[in-house]
Motif scaffolding. Structure first.
Motif, PDB file in Angstrom:
ATOM      1  N   ILE A 138       0.848  -1.200   0.000  1.00  0.00           N
ATOM      2  CA  ILE A 138       0.000   0.000   0.000  1.00  0.00           C
ATOM      3  C   ILE A 138       0.881   1.246   0.000  1.00  0.00           C
ATOM      4  CG2 ILE A 138      -1.636   1.340   1.386  1.00  0.00           C
ATOM      5  CD1 ILE A 138      -2.905  -1.437   2.154  1.00  0.00           C
ATOM      6  N   TYR A 139       1.958   1.207   0.770  1.00  0.00           N
ATOM      7  CA  TYR A 139       2.891   2.335   0.768  1.00  0.00           C
ATOM      8  C   TYR A 139       3.500   2.515  -0.628  1.00  0.00           C
ATOM      9  CZ  TYR A 139       6.778   5.395   1.583  1.00  0.00           C
ATOM     10  OH  TYR A 139       7.659   6.438   1.473  1.00  0.00           O
ATOM     11  N   LEU A 140       3.975   1.431  -1.223  1.00  0.00           N
ATOM     12  CA  LEU A 140       4.568   1.523  -2.566  1.00  0.00           C
ATOM     13  C   LEU A 140       3.548   1.999  -3.598  1.00  0.00           C
ATOM     14  CD1 LEU A 140       6.872  -1.628  -2.666  1.00  0.00           C
ATOM     15  CD2 LEU A 140       7.568   0.787  -2.658  1.00  0.00           C
ATOM     16  N   ALA A 141       2.289   1.644  -3.403  1.00  0.00           N
ATOM     17  CA  ALA A 141       1.243   2.079  -4.329  1.00  0.00           C
ATOM     18  C   ALA A 141       1.065   3.592  -4.302  1.00  0.00           C
ATOM     19  CB  ALA A 141      -0.082   1.393  -4.006  1.00  0.00           C
ATOM     20  N   GLY A 142       1.455   4.211  -3.207  1.00  0.00           N
ATOM     21  CA  GLY A 142       1.369   5.664  -3.099  1.00  0.00           C
ATOM     22  C   GLY A 142       2.554   6.388  -3.711  1.00  0.00           C
ATOM     23  N   GLN A 143       3.541   5.646  -4.161  1.00  0.00           N
ATOM     24  CA  GLN A 143       4.733   6.228  -4.790  1.00  0.00           C
ATOM     25  C   GLN A 143       4.538   6.250  -6.308  1.00  0.00           C
ATOM     26  OE1 GLN A 143       6.944   7.400  -2.451  1.00  0.00           O
ATOM     27  NE2 GLN A 143       5.267   6.601  -1.204  1.00  0.00           N
ATOM     28  N   PRO A 144       5.205   7.177  -7.001  1.00  0.00           N
ATOM     29  CA  PRO A 144       5.076   7.220  -8.470  1.00  0.00           C
ATOM     30  C   PRO A 144       5.566   5.914  -9.108  1.00  0.00           C
ATOM     31  CG  PRO A 144       6.202   9.183  -7.641  1.00  0.00           C
ATOM     32  CD  PRO A 144       6.064   8.239  -6.492  1.00  0.00           C
ATOM     33  N   LEU A 145       4.764   5.352  -9.994  1.00  0.00           N
ATOM     34  CA  LEU A 145       5.087   4.076 -10.624  1.00  0.00           C
ATOM     35  C   LEU A 145       6.414   4.138 -11.379  1.00  0.00           C
ATOM     36  CD1 LEU A 145       4.127   1.178 -11.230  1.00  0.00           C
ATOM     37  CD2 LEU A 145       2.998   2.085 -13.263  1.00  0.00           C
ATOM     38  N   HIS A 146       6.672   5.229 -12.057  1.00  0.00           N
ATOM     39  CA  HIS A 146       7.902   5.345 -12.837  1.00  0.00           C
ATOM     40  C   HIS A 146       8.908   6.284 -12.179  1.00  0.00           C
ATOM     41  CE1 HIS A 146       6.117   2.907 -15.905  1.00  0.00           C
ATOM     42  NE2 HIS A 146       5.084   3.717 -15.970  1.00  0.00           N
ATOM     43  N   GLY A 147       8.682   6.567 -10.905  1.00  0.00           N
ATOM     44  CA  GLY A 147       9.607   7.417 -10.166  1.00  0.00           C
ATOM     45  C   GLY A 147      10.807   6.624  -9.684  1.00  0.00           C
ATOM     46  N   PRO A 148      11.645   7.260  -8.894  1.00  0.00           N
ATOM     47  CA  PRO A 148      12.821   6.554  -8.385  1.00  0.00           C
ATOM     48  C   PRO A 148      12.396   5.438  -7.433  1.00  0.00           C
ATOM     49  CG  PRO A 148      12.589   8.687  -7.310  1.00  0.00           C
ATOM     50  CD  PRO A 148      11.551   8.632  -8.398  1.00  0.00           C
ATOM     51  N   PRO A 149      13.214   4.396  -7.320  1.00  0.00           N
ATOM     52  CA  PRO A 149      12.886   3.320  -6.395  1.00  0.00           C
ATOM     53  C   PRO A 149      12.884   3.827  -4.950  1.00  0.00           C
ATOM     54  CG  PRO A 149      14.918   2.830  -7.627  1.00  0.00           C
ATOM     55  CD  PRO A 149      14.447   4.164  -8.052  1.00  0.00           C
ATOM     56  N   THR A 150      12.046   3.219  -4.146  1.00  0.00           N
ATOM     57  CA  THR A 150      11.943   3.602  -2.735  1.00  0.00           C
ATOM     58  C   THR A 150      12.839   2.698  -1.902  1.00  0.00           C
ATOM     59  OG1 THR A 150       9.642   4.255  -3.107  1.00  0.00           O
ATOM     60  CG2 THR A 150      10.322   3.927  -0.822  1.00  0.00           C
ATOM     61  N   PRO A 151      13.741   3.285  -1.120  1.00  0.00           N
ATOM     62  CA  PRO A 151      14.633   2.465  -0.289  1.00  0.00           C
ATOM     63  C   PRO A 151      13.859   1.644   0.742  1.00  0.00           C
ATOM     64  CG  PRO A 151      15.384   4.755  -0.375  1.00  0.00           C
ATOM     65  CD  PRO A 151      14.024   4.711  -1.008  1.00  0.00           C
TER      66      PRO A 151
END
Length: 143
Positions: free
Chosen positions: A14-27
């Motif tokens: 759910i957290y990753l779903a809130g991040q831009p799909l083509h944005g930088p990877p989330t640590p």
């Protein structure tokens, strides 16, 4: 009952779903902190989710994780199946891991089996019908 491992997996996704799909990877450390998931468990969970094709990972200093497809195309049911296995509460109604009950005399007329089949069907309907995008939309409505 849903295990803590599944709850952690859903929180992370759910957290990753809130991040831009083509944005930088989330640590991973940011995912762990933001989703309130212990890092040692998160590492194992993310490996399972990556292997199942739900997330992509990038190594290195600027590395991390991101969803491999849009949030509306990943359901909670899919995530739980990766972490837990079948949704059925008893193996005799499982569609993917069927196993006859050792003490059942007649599966065709077993009242428990019929009830558990309905539970499985409704659970699958709800979880498979709820995407990661749906969960984030509900979060926004509640805010």
């Amino acid at each position: 009952m849903l295990t803590q491992r599944s709850r952690y997996a859903m929180r992370a996704m759910i957290y990753l779903a809130g991040q831009p799909l083509h944005g930088p990877p989330t640590p991973m450390t940011r995912i762990a902190d933001s989703a309130n998931v212990p890092r040692k468990f998160l590492e194992l969970i993310l490996a399972d989710l990556r292997e199942a094709g739900f997330i992509d990972s990038t190594r290195g200093k600027m590395g991390g994780y991101r969803l491999s497809r849009p949030a509306h195309l990943i359901s909670l049911g899919e995530i739980i199946r990766v972490i837990e296995g079948p949704l059925a509460l008893v193996s005799c109604v499982s569609r993917t891991a069927y196993r006859a009950c050792g003490d059942c005399q007649d599966e065709a007329s077993c009242a428990i089996r019929h009830a558990m089949a309905r539970v499985r069907d409704e659970t699958a309907r709800i979880l498979d019908g709820t995407s990661l995008a749906d969960t984030n939309a509900r979060d926004l409505e509640a805010a």
